[in-house]
Enzyme design. Structure first.
Site, PDB file in Angstrom:
ATOM      1  N   ASP A   1      45.976  33.538  29.456  1.00 32.07           N
ATOM      2  CA  ASP A   1      45.273  33.514  28.167  1.00 32.07           C
ATOM      3  C   ASP A   1      46.246  33.298  27.009  1.00 32.07           C
ATOM      4  OD1 ASP A   1      42.940  33.612  26.664  1.00 32.07           O
ATOM      5  OD2 ASP A   1      43.086  35.774  26.335  1.00 32.07           O
TER       6      ASP A   1
ATOM      7  N   HIS B   1      46.647  23.878  25.752  1.00 32.97           N
ATOM      8  CA  HIS B   1      46.294  23.766  27.176  1.00 32.97           C
ATOM      9  C   HIS B   1      47.324  22.915  27.921  1.00 32.97           C
ATOM     10  CE1 HIS B   1      42.722  25.948  26.385  1.00 32.97           C
ATOM     11  NE2 HIS B   1      42.060  24.972  25.780  1.00 32.97           N
TER      12      HIS B   1
ATOM     13  N   LEU C   1      53.390  30.101  50.372  1.00 33.56           N
ATOM     14  CA  LEU C   1      52.686  30.754  49.252  1.00 33.56           C
ATOM     15  C   LEU C   1      51.298  30.132  49.152  1.00 33.56           C
ATOM     16  CD1 LEU C   1      52.719  32.423  46.463  1.00 33.56           C
ATOM     17  CD2 LEU C   1      53.400  30.259  45.412  1.00 33.56           C
TER      18      LEU C   1
HETATM   19  C1  IPE Z   1      39.696  34.308  30.386  1.00 32.36           C
HETATM   20  O1  IPE Z   1      40.085  33.966  29.107  1.00 32.36           O
HETATM   21  C2  IPE Z   1      39.448  33.081  31.197  1.00 32.36           C
HETATM   22  C3  IPE Z   1      40.635  32.306  31.558  1.00 32.36           C
HETATM   23  C4  IPE Z   1      41.873  32.600  31.278  1.00 32.36           C
HETATM   24  C5  IPE Z   1      40.365  31.117  32.325  1.00 32.36           C
HETATM   25  P1  IPE Z   1      39.031  33.843  27.915  1.00 32.36           P
HETATM   26  O2  IPE Z   1      39.790  33.431  26.712  1.00 32.36           O
HETATM   27  O3  IPE Z   1      37.892  32.993  28.314  1.00 32.36           O
HETATM   28  O4  IPE Z   1      38.510  35.352  27.787  1.00 32.36           O
HETATM   29  P2  IPE Z   1      37.800  36.090  26.581  1.00 32.36           P
HETATM   30  O5  IPE Z   1      36.752  35.188  26.034  1.00 32.36           O
HETATM   31  O6  IPE Z   1      38.859  36.396  25.574  1.00 32.36           O
HETATM   32  O7  IPE Z   1      37.242  37.342  27.192  1.00 32.36           O
HETATM   33  C1  IPE Z   2      43.298  30.357  28.095  1.00 34.33           C
HETATM   34  O1  IPE Z   2      43.640  30.192  26.766  1.00 34.33           O
HETATM   35  C2  IPE Z   2      42.887  29.063  28.749  1.00 34.33           C
HETATM   36  C3  IPE Z   2      41.476  29.014  29.147  1.00 34.33           C
HETATM   37  C4  IPE Z   2      40.587  29.962  29.000  1.00 34.33           C
HETATM   38  C5  IPE Z   2      41.059  27.787  29.774  1.00 34.33           C
HETATM   39  P1  IPE Z   2      42.544  30.218  25.630  1.00 34.33           P
HETATM   40  O2  IPE Z   2      42.034  28.837  25.420  1.00 34.33           O
HETATM   41  O3  IPE Z   2      41.497  31.241  25.915  1.00 34.33           O
HETATM   42  O4  IPE Z   2      43.440  30.672  24.400  1.00 34.33           O
HETATM   43  P2  IPE Z   2      43.058  31.698  23.247  1.00 34.33           P
HETATM   44  O5  IPE Z   2      42.631  32.980  23.905  1.00 34.33           O
HETATM   45  O6  IPE Z   2      41.938  31.075  22.466  1.00 34.33           O
HETATM   46  O7  IPE Z   2      44.319  31.841  22.465  1.00 34.33           O
HETATM   47 MG    MG Z   3      41.313  33.225  25.466  1.00 32.85          MG
END
Ligand code: IPE
Ligand code: IPE
Ligand code: MG
Length: 252
Positions: free
Chosen positions: A30, A47, A141
């Site tokens: 995240d 990303h 792995l």
């Molecule tokens: C969790 O992150 C999902 C992934 C890392 C794929 P999100 O950014 O979607 O989670 P929330 O919305 O903060 O709970």
């Molecule tokens: C995690 O990073 C990647 C996915 C959920 C695909 P985010 O896109 O949720 O990044 P933040 O949480 O908005 O910073």
């Molecule tokens: Mg996120």
């Protein structure tokens, strides 16, 4: 203390280096969006940087001798994001699989994809099929990518499969045990989950691996995913090694 005493003691009290390495580590990757925003860029930029962090994480898992690394790449709830971001994420996953599978294959990594394949673009499905087939013989792995994955959806799917067996007369309700249900989860072939790491600092599981997390240790790191390095995996494992897992018992 003479050398022999030290030898005896080292067998009783393991030094930090000898402490157990978790078999199976999962990561909620995240913070890509925040990382991009800090740089005044679009979320897609974060990303893309996140893919590079995935490569570092897999390498670190290999170097540390983990058996399984499970990465949360797209949740069943992530469809709520703007359509262009969702499309970008699918293209990125397809590209990553196509580009990195030869290297993963050479390193002995088996690639698995967990999650609901329904609704995924055709190109992604083909890349998944190829990645799994190409690496099926690898044992060093297991690297699983959870895509269109939700813990609730996975448990629901398992329950439905068992219900169908009961309906066909192949299973009695009283024979449904935790062990049997587990065999129907997406993670059935993986070792038990030891450690969940979440980057980006949030303290929630966001519908990841709900069943498997029952007795996993949880470490939340403030680092945003694109900044993730081998040292962060080491740090989380160090934290894990300080924990006393009691599984409901009273401990030593
Ligand atoms: C969790 O992150 C999902 C992934 C890392 C794929 P999100 O950014 O979607 O989670 P929330 O919305 O903060 O709970
Ligand atoms: C995690 O990073 C990647 C996915 C959920 C695909 P985010 O896109 O949720 O990044 P933040 O949480 O908005 O910073
Ligand atoms: Mg996120």
């Amino acid at each position: 203390m003479d050398v022999r005493d030290a030898e005896v003691l080292s067998r009783v009290i393991p030094s930090p280096m000898e402490k157990e390495i978790p078999r199976h580590v999962a990561i909620i990757m995240d913070g890509n969006g925040r990382w991009a925003r800090q740089r005044g860029k679009a979320r897609s930029f974060g990303h893309e940087a996140g893919v590079k962090a995935v490569r570092r994480a897999v390498q670190a898992a290999l170097d540390m001798g983990l058996e399984a690394l499970t990465l949360f790449a797209f949740s069943t709830e992530n469809w709520r994001r703007p359509a262009d971001e969702v499309e970008f994420l699918w293209r990125l996953l397809q590209h990553h699989l196509e580009k990195d599978v030869p290297e993963l294959k050479a390193q002995g990594v088996r690639v698995l994809i967990l999650g609901d394949r329904e609704g995924l673009p055709g190109g992604v499905l083909e890349a998944i099929r190829a990645a799994e087939a190409e690496t099926a013989g690898n044992r060093r792995l297991v690297c699983s990518f959870a895509v269109n994955y939700g813990g609730r959806r996975d448990i629901t799917r398992a329950a439905r499969e068992l219900a169908q067996q009961v309906q066909r007369g192949n299973l009695r309700p009283e024979d449904i045990t935790e062990a049997l249900l587990e065999k129907h989860l997406a993670t059935a072939s993986l070792p038990p989950l030891d450690l969940l790491i979440r980057t980006g600092g949030e303290m929630r599981v966001s519908n990841f691996l709900l069943w498997e997390l029952a007795y996993a240790e949880f470490v939340s790191l403030p680092v945003l995913w694109p900044d993730f390095e081998a040292q962060h995996l080491k740090e989380a494992i160090g934290e894990y090694q300080k924990r006393q897992r009691r599984f409901g018992g009273v401990g030593p």
